[in-house]
Structures are given as C-alpha cells and as structure tokens.
Design a protein around this motif. Structure first.
Motif, PDB file in Angstrom:
ATOM      1  N   UNK A 185      88.055  15.862  33.070  1.00  0.00           N
ATOM      2  CA  UNK A 185      87.017  16.836  32.730  1.00  0.00           C
ATOM      3  C   UNK A 185      87.377  17.529  31.419  1.00  0.00           C
ATOM      4  N   UNK A 186      86.363  17.779  30.606  1.00  0.00           N
ATOM      5  CA  UNK A 186      86.559  18.420  29.310  1.00  0.00           C
ATOM      6  C   UNK A 186      85.773  19.730  29.278  1.00  0.00           C
ATOM      7  N   UNK A 187      86.476  20.812  28.961  1.00  0.00           N
ATOM      8  CA  UNK A 187      85.841  22.129  28.917  1.00  0.00           C
ATOM      9  C   UNK A 187      84.728  22.167  27.873  1.00  0.00           C
ATOM     10  N   UNK A 188      84.950  21.514  26.716  1.00  0.00           N
ATOM     11  CA  UNK A 188      83.925  21.596  25.670  1.00  0.00           C
ATOM     12  C   UNK A 188      82.663  20.831  26.053  1.00  0.00           C
ATOM     13  N   UNK A 189      82.741  20.036  27.126  1.00  0.00           N
ATOM     14  CA  UNK A 189      81.565  19.333  27.635  1.00  0.00           C
ATOM     15  C   UNK A 189      81.100  19.930  28.960  1.00  0.00           C
ATOM     16  N   UNK A 190      81.407  21.198  29.174  1.00  0.00           N
ATOM     17  CA  UNK A 190      80.974  21.867  30.392  1.00  0.00           C
ATOM     18  C   UNK A 190      81.682  21.356  31.628  1.00  0.00           C
ATOM     19  N   UNK A 191      82.966  21.049  31.480  1.00  0.00           N
ATOM     20  CA  UNK A 191      83.779  20.482  32.561  1.00  0.00           C
ATOM     21  C   UNK A 191      83.206  19.162  33.068  1.00  0.00           C
ATOM     22  N   UNK A 192      82.664  18.397  32.140  1.00  0.00           N
ATOM     23  CA  UNK A 192      82.133  17.080  32.477  1.00  0.00           C
ATOM     24  C   UNK A 192      82.950  15.985  31.821  1.00  0.00           C
TER      25      UNK A 192
ATOM     26  N   UNK B   9      77.470  17.109  16.072  1.00  0.00           N
ATOM     27  CA  UNK B   9      76.472  18.059  16.583  1.00  0.00           C
ATOM     28  C   UNK B   9      76.742  18.361  18.055  1.00  0.00           C
ATOM     29  N   UNK B  10      77.014  17.331  18.850  1.00  0.00           N
ATOM     30  CA  UNK B  10      77.324  17.540  20.264  1.00  0.00           C
ATOM     31  C   UNK B  10      78.598  18.362  20.428  1.00  0.00           C
ATOM     32  N   UNK B  11      79.615  18.041  19.659  1.00  0.00           N
ATOM     33  CA  UNK B  11      80.888  18.769  19.761  1.00  0.00           C
ATOM     34  C   UNK B  11      80.681  20.250  19.443  1.00  0.00           C
ATOM     35  N   UNK B  12      79.991  20.552  18.350  1.00  0.00           N
ATOM     36  CA  UNK B  12      79.794  21.951  17.962  1.00  0.00           C
ATOM     37  C   UNK B  12      78.883  22.710  18.929  1.00  0.00           C
TER      38      UNK B  12
ATOM     39  N   UNK C  65      78.273  26.421  23.366  1.00  0.00           N
ATOM     40  CA  UNK C  65      77.552  26.713  24.604  1.00  0.00           C
ATOM     41  C   UNK C  65      78.505  27.111  25.729  1.00  0.00           C
ATOM     42  N   UNK C  66      79.644  26.429  25.800  1.00  0.00           N
ATOM     43  CA  UNK C  66      80.583  26.694  26.895  1.00  0.00           C
ATOM     44  C   UNK C  66      81.720  27.625  26.480  1.00  0.00           C
TER      45      UNK C  66
ATOM     46  N   UNK D 135      82.251  29.263  12.734  1.00  0.00           N
ATOM     47  CA  UNK D 135      80.791  29.206  12.833  1.00  0.00           C
ATOM     48  C   UNK D 135      80.246  29.313  14.255  1.00  0.00           C
ATOM     49  N   UNK D 136      81.103  29.471  15.243  1.00  0.00           N
ATOM     50  CA  UNK D 136      80.640  29.544  16.632  1.00  0.00           C
ATOM     51  C   UNK D 136      79.625  30.665  16.862  1.00  0.00           C
ATOM     52  N   UNK D 137      79.834  31.867  16.331  1.00  0.00           N
ATOM     53  CA  UNK D 137      78.832  32.926  16.568  1.00  0.00           C
ATOM     54  C   UNK D 137      77.438  32.568  16.017  1.00  0.00           C
ATOM     55  N   UNK D 138      77.391  31.942  14.836  1.00  0.00           N
ATOM     56  CA  UNK D 138      76.093  31.561  14.264  1.00  0.00           C
ATOM     57  C   UNK D 138      75.446  30.438  15.081  1.00  0.00           C
TER      58      UNK D 138
END
Length: 192
Positions: free
Chosen positions: A6-13, A77-80, A85-86, A117-120
């Motif tokens: 599971x990967x946290x950056x993918x929502x534990x998916x 795009x998915x990674x960022x 998001x998570x 850039x996470x906040x933006x």
C-alpha cells in the motif's frame, strides 16, 4: 498468496500498472529534466496551462517519444494530485517513489516540488471538487395553507444571475424547518 503493498500517496492503495511503467520511463531522464517537467506539470495543475512545447523539448532531448511524454505528464499529474489529496509528507512521497523504482535524485526533486506547491495544488483541487450553484437569495413567493400540506413557491437566485422558481409541497409544520435549513445552507455556502 501475494501481499499488496500500500502507498500513502495513492490513498493507501496499490500502484496501478501503468504508473509503474511510467516510473521506468521517468527513470531514464535526468533529475534536472524531471524537475523541469515536474514544474511544467505543477503549473498545468495550478494554472490550467500545459506548455506542450516545453514538454516536447524536454522529452525530445531525452529521446522519449510523444506518447511516452504524454504518459509521463499523466504520471506526474497523478503523483502530485494524489499526494496533495492525501496530505502525504515529502519524505514519505520520496520514499514511496523510490520503492516503486524511481532513483533517489528523481524522487527528491519530485518531493521538493510537492513541498513547494502542495498548498496551491490542494487549493486548486478543492475549488474543482465541489461545484455548487451558489445562491445569492431565497425568497418565499407564496405559501398555500389550505390543506394539511402547504405548497411553498420559492424564488432561488444564483450568484451567476440565473433565477429559478421552485414549488415544494411540504407539511405545515415542516415549512419553518425548511426555511431554517435553507438559511443554514446559504450561510455554509457563503463560507466556501
């Protein structure tokens, strides 16, 4: 039995197969080019403007074909977006990208962009996630109390100027509850 990582950056998916393939393609580029490509993708995510010529130039220098370049942009795009998001930390993002096979320098460059850039990105995602027609006013046009159920005619005016008349059949005792809830909904919408 296979264990799914599971990967946290993918929502534990689990990581999608296509992303794994693109991690391999991203690995073939230099970390400087990954940083520039990442900056271009971040600008696209926050401002809605993808500089296709810049992407083409970066990827042509690395001898990457156009379809692979598009897939790399989609992967970044998915990674960022997913890491924003998570609410993944830069250290966790870097570590997980390395687990997927991305070199440390590449992972660090992406993690730095994520930190900067996470906040933006999060603000942009929030503004796109819930699109509700905002009301500027609610007006009760009429209320017919001649039967056990009231017929309430409402005039709903949205911020974009459109006006909608709605008729609601509701019990007499629930008319006040409806109006209270509409006022509460309006005040909540104003805070968004």
């Amino acid at each position: 039995m296979d264990t799914i990582i599971k990967f946290r950056f993918l929502g534990d998916g689990d990581c999608p197969d296509w992303l794994l393939a693109e991690i391999n393609t991203l690995s073939r580029m230099t970390s400087i080019k990954i940083k520039i490509l990442g900056q271009t993708v971040v600008k696209y995510l926050t401002e809605g403007d993808l500089d296709e010529e810049k992407v083409r130039k970066i990827t042509q220098d690395a001898k990457v074909e156009l379809n692979d370049a598009k897939a790399m942009v989609a992967a970044l795009e998915l990674i960022f977006t997913s890491s924003a998001r998570y609410a993944v930390s830069a250290a966790d993002l870097s570590s997980e990208l390395q687990q997927l096979g991305l070199p440390r320098e590449h992972s660090a460059a992406i993690a730095r962009l994520h930190t900067d850039h996470c906040p933006q990105i999060t603000a942009t995602l929030s503004s796109q996630s819930l699109r509700v027609s905002r009301l500027s006013s609610i007006e009760v046009l009429s209320c017919d109390n001649s039967s056990p159920f009231s017929t309430v005619s409402l005039k709903l005016k949205r911020l974009d100027g459109n006006v909608e008349n709605s008729v609601i059949n509701i019990s007499k005792k629930d008319v006040h509850v409806l109006l209270t809830e509409l006022r509460r909904a309006k005040s909540l919408m104003e805070t968004l």
